[in-house]
Scaffold this motif. Sequence first.
Motif, PDB file in Angstrom:
ATOM      1  N   CYS A 248       0.799  -1.224   0.000  1.00 51.31           N
ATOM      2  CA  CYS A 248       0.000   0.000   0.000  1.00 51.31           C
ATOM      3  C   CYS A 248       0.831   1.273   0.000  1.00 51.31           C
ATOM      4  N   THR A 249       2.031   1.227   0.615  1.00 52.67           N
ATOM      5  CA  THR A 249       2.818   2.459   0.791  1.00 52.67           C
ATOM      6  C   THR A 249       4.199   2.418   0.148  1.00 52.67           C
ATOM      7  N   GLY A 250       4.673   1.222  -0.195  1.00 53.98           N
ATOM      8  CA  GLY A 250       6.042   1.076  -0.692  1.00 53.98           C
ATOM      9  C   GLY A 250       7.039   0.833   0.422  1.00 53.98           C
ATOM     10  N   SER A 251       6.663   1.120   1.666  1.00 56.69           N
ATOM     11  CA  SER A 251       7.561   0.973   2.809  1.00 56.69           C
ATOM     12  C   SER A 251       7.202  -0.269   3.606  1.00 56.69           C
ATOM     13  N   ASP A 252       8.225  -0.987   4.090  1.00 61.87           N
ATOM     14  CA  ASP A 252       7.967  -2.182   4.900  1.00 61.87           C
ATOM     15  C   ASP A 252       8.018  -1.896   6.397  1.00 61.87           C
ATOM     16  N   ILE A 253       8.068  -0.621   6.789  1.00 56.88           N
ATOM     17  CA  ILE A 253       7.948  -0.231   8.187  1.00 56.88           C
ATOM     18  C   ILE A 253       6.950   0.924   8.281  1.00 56.88           C
ATOM     19  N   ILE A 254       6.554   1.267   9.499  1.00 57.55           N
ATOM     20  CA  ILE A 254       5.640   2.387   9.711  1.00 57.55           C
ATOM     21  C   ILE A 254       6.409   3.694   9.583  1.00 57.55           C
ATOM     22  N   ILE A 255       6.026   4.539   8.646  1.00 55.63           N
ATOM     23  CA  ILE A 255       6.695   5.831   8.484  1.00 55.63           C
ATOM     24  C   ILE A 255       5.707   6.987   8.595  1.00 55.63           C
ATOM     25  N   GLY A 256       4.518   6.694   9.112  1.00 53.35           N
ATOM     26  CA  GLY A 256       3.534   7.744   9.352  1.00 53.35           C
ATOM     27  C   GLY A 256       2.618   8.038   8.191  1.00 53.35           C
ATOM     28  N   LYS A 257       2.728   7.285   7.104  1.00 54.91           N
ATOM     29  CA  LYS A 257       1.868   7.510   5.943  1.00 54.91           C
ATOM     30  C   LYS A 257       0.502   6.848   6.154  1.00 54.91           C
ATOM     31  N   LYS A 258      -0.563   7.628   6.071  1.00 57.17           N
ATOM     32  CA  LYS A 258      -1.901   7.074   6.147  1.00 57.17           C
ATOM     33  C   LYS A 258      -2.241   6.339   4.851  1.00 57.17           C
ATOM     34  N   ILE A 259      -3.100   5.315   4.947  1.00 57.65           N
ATOM     35  CA  ILE A 259      -3.529   4.554   3.786  1.00 57.65           C
ATOM     36  C   ILE A 259      -4.983   4.912   3.501  1.00 57.65           C
ATOM     37  N   THR A 260      -5.203   5.630   2.412  1.00 57.40           N
ATOM     38  CA  THR A 260      -6.558   6.020   2.027  1.00 57.40           C
ATOM     39  C   THR A 260      -7.229   4.868   1.300  1.00 57.40           C
ATOM     40  N   VAL A 261      -8.340   4.402   1.830  1.00 64.11           N
ATOM     41  CA  VAL A 261      -9.059   3.276   1.233  1.00 64.11           C
ATOM     42  C   VAL A 261     -10.191   3.818   0.362  1.00 64.11           C
ATOM     43  N   ARG A 262     -10.139   3.518  -0.924  1.00 65.03           N
ATOM     44  CA  ARG A 262     -11.202   3.891  -1.855  1.00 65.03           C
ATOM     45  C   ARG A 262     -12.009   2.644  -2.199  1.00 65.03           C
ATOM     46  N   ILE A 263     -13.302   2.740  -2.035  1.00 58.27           N
ATOM     47  CA  ILE A 263     -14.168   1.602  -2.348  1.00 58.27           C
ATOM     48  C   ILE A 263     -14.884   1.900  -3.657  1.00 58.27           C
ATOM     49  N   THR A 264     -14.605   1.083  -4.649  1.00 58.76           N
ATOM     50  CA  THR A 264     -15.052   1.328  -6.022  1.00 58.76           C
ATOM     51  C   THR A 264     -16.287   0.494  -6.353  1.00 58.76           C
ATOM     52  N   PRO A 265     -16.948   0.776  -7.482  1.00 62.13           N
ATOM     53  CA  PRO A 265     -18.134  -0.002  -7.882  1.00 62.13           C
ATOM     54  C   PRO A 265     -17.805  -1.478  -8.047  1.00 62.13           C
TER      55      PRO A 265
END
Length: 313
Positions: A248-265
Amino acid sequence: MNFFLKEEMNLRTDTLELSILTEKGEDSGGVFRDAMSEYWETFYLKHTEGADVKIPTTVHIMKQEEWEAVAKTLVLCFKQEKYLPVQISRIFLEKCIFDTTPSNEELLESFLGFLPDMDRGLIKDALDNFDSVDENELLDAFSNFNLRVYPSKDNFRKLVVELAHHELIQKPSFVTLCWFPILSCHLKPLIDKLEDTYEQSIVTTRKVLNLLVFPEEMSKAEKATAEALKRYVKTCTTEKLTMLLRFCTGSDIIIGKKITVRITPPMSDFSLCPVAHTCGCVLELSRSYDNFLLLREHFENVLDTKVLRMDIV
């Protein structure tokens, strides 16, 4: 490493941008994060020893210039994305940044993480109750350390502390000499307490759940999809959580980036698949994933391939 060996870069002011030649679009961090995760994964494999806690190991192909290039890469990763290679022993990295002397308890804790699971449990039991462990198994656990003193109930704790200091501080001392001038100059002003930085970076279920950001208003089907995702996160092992985070982020550790979840049709079964946009840390899920079992199956298929489908543009 080759970049730093060949090119001049001002670590105080310059940043590094990566591009994929076959892709159109601009990177806003996702490609860089994925590249640095891949770099450190390869570094752990080729240039470190240890189980959960790793220590750089000197080999003839790694001279001073190469180790300095690794240190510059570490600085770049932290300055651009707050990324630290947290599998490297914290007390070793503290030595390289702050020139600190670890306590005996810190040495023991880090050394136990350095050991394989089987040896770790045995030595931990011996520290708690020396008479409870098998003598031959204990000697076998120490067989790789060229032990010169026979372990006994009276000397065991002192012996383990001395071994820990030798493995974690003395053996990688050449790497420390190469890293200290660079890390102390560039990271010391940015890190108040390395222990806190490590703690914030370690992947846990609760932290990953707190990163997920869902739409404020959702239909019943969309809420079902959101609940299925949260349920899946709760069932993941640490290894699988790390893969999901990188997806989801490209990083394999927590770097503070939120993951925006988009729910599509809704989508057909043939085109149904989780899609991640790592540059913006966006995860797209179809409303068809209101079924937890289906969502779990598709995520497991994607993550187990270790060839992550991430939309760059």
